[in-house]
Design an enzyme around this catalytic site. Sequence first.
Site, PDB file in Angstrom:
ATOM      1  N   ASP A   1      -1.253   2.154  35.000  1.00  0.00           N
ATOM      2  CA  ASP A   1      -1.298   2.620  33.611  1.00  0.00           C
ATOM      3  C   ASP A   1      -2.674   2.261  33.069  1.00  0.00           C
ATOM      4  O   ASP A   1      -3.593   2.060  33.852  1.00  0.00           O
ATOM      5  CB  ASP A   1      -0.130   1.994  32.821  1.00  0.00           C
ATOM      6  CG  ASP A   1       0.308   2.881  31.663  1.00  0.00           C
ATOM      7  OD1 ASP A   1      -0.567   3.344  30.916  1.00  0.00           O
ATOM      8  OD2 ASP A   1       1.514   3.103  31.491  1.00  0.00           O
TER       9      ASP A   1
ATOM     10  N   HIS B   1      -5.035   4.441  34.252  1.00  0.00           N
ATOM     11  CA  HIS B   1      -5.283   5.494  33.276  1.00  0.00           C
ATOM     12  C   HIS B   1      -6.583   5.224  32.521  1.00  0.00           C
ATOM     13  O   HIS B   1      -6.821   5.809  31.477  1.00  0.00           O
ATOM     14  CB  HIS B   1      -4.108   5.625  32.306  1.00  0.00           C
ATOM     15  CG  HIS B   1      -2.841   6.134  32.957  1.00  0.00           C
ATOM     16  ND1 HIS B   1      -1.654   6.239  32.291  1.00  0.00           N
ATOM     17  CD2 HIS B   1      -2.598   6.554  34.219  1.00  0.00           C
ATOM     18  CE1 HIS B   1      -0.717   6.707  33.113  1.00  0.00           C
ATOM     19  NE2 HIS B   1      -1.270   6.898  34.293  1.00  0.00           N
TER      20      HIS B   1
END
Length: 407
Positions: A228, A251
């Site tokens: 993430d 991310h």
Amino acid sequence: MNQPNYFLRVVAFVSILFSAVWASPPTPVSVAKRAVCTPASAGNAGTDDVPAIQAAFKSCGNGGTIVIPAGKTYAIRSTLSFAGCVNCDFQVEGTLKMSEDLTFWNGKQAVILISGVTGARMRSVTGTGLVDGNGVPYWIQFAADSSYRRPTLVYITGSSAITISSLRFKNPANVFHSVTGGSSNVVYDSLRMDATSTANATAKNTDGFDIGTSSHVTVRNTMVTNQDDCVALKAGSNFALVSNITCDGSHGLSVGSLGGGAGSKDSVTNAFLGPAVMKNSAKAVGIKLYEGGSSHGVATVSNVTWSGITVQNCDYAIQIQSCYSAADTTNCVSNTDSLTGVTFTGFTGTTSTKFSPVVANLNCAPSSTCNVVVNGFSVKPPSGTASVLCSNIDGSLGLSCSGKASG
Ligand SMILES: *[C@@H]1O[C@H](CO)[C@@H](O)[C@H](O)[C@H]1NC(C)=O
Ligand SMILES: *[C@@H]1O[C@H](CO)[C@@H](O)[C@H](O)[C@H]1NC(C)=O
Ligand SMILES: *[C@@H]1O[C@H](CO)[C@@H](O)[C@H](O)[C@H]1NC(C)=O
């Protein structure tokens, strides 16, 4: 039980001699060395070692040192709080391991909690220290039941002058590190963090650092492998500094999500991120804002710079989303979001094939202020000529756009 090592307590006497004119007896000044507590581990995963560690914080927390010795694993079966720490030094040379206890941990805020503390160090002096979040069973549980609420591994709130350094953190059930609640002067230095999926469990929501309401939070000299955000600057972050970070599989270095709540006014201000090496990320860097409308809020991003970013196999080098959650992400309202002084400078490297030849997708909403500048940008797609999509940028972007953005 907790064993304060009083033999390490040294008292030095310093004589201060006065001149003959002011002759008076020597004045002894005592200088006490730091107290050291080494809590004992029960040595089995079924017995909670937190009470012993907590007792050590009580005895030695006021200016002293608490040691988790190398080669030993301490079972963390309840939240380990830094309560009682005032300028304490928590030296983790062994392992702290979160228990597999799905019932107990459901809904708990943190595995390690630093709340209302002024002055604390958590570190490994020898570099052997490990905090093991034991995430696999929690990822499996969350995949089966998304209402299951997993704790953050290390949660800092309402605290200042905190340093976490030279430790490895692995497989958190949820986010690795969160800092919020008006915390200030928090430094994360020389950390190694990895969340590794297994055949039957995909790591989920393992953000490296969530930096919320706070000022002067620094992340440096750190390597993160996760799924993430590597770093997420959330609402209320001011003067965050991220330097010399390598992020793999994430991310990216992100601002957001902002403006998600109805009527919310979220801002991220005065941040500087870079240099950084970004590998295999969905985006190397970016901003994520919810669409406008009555069920969302307003986002302000001001004076934020990403500088010196090396892109390796990331889907986008830069992505700005201003229509997150909208049905039409090419043309949404923004509740007057404002991006000012947003700069992307010194980007090199190559993107992945996913959106090739598009290397950046910069979507501001029509009603927003969007002062974004890109310079020194030489990121290439794996083949062909790089192209950039953009919408509703005010002023000169510094890149030529070849089509309308979305997202
Ligand atoms: C799947 O996860 C469970 C729970 O952690 C573990 O005990 C088991 O060994 C795993 N199985 C495989 C095949 O990885
Ligand atoms: C950058 O961080 C890495 C650890 O990730 C470290 O080995 C290296 O020395 C750091 N570089 C500088 C210039 O501090
Ligand atoms: C912008 O942010 C940087 C830190 O990233 C800070 O040093 C600088 O003072 C800020 N500029 C203004 C005008 O506040």
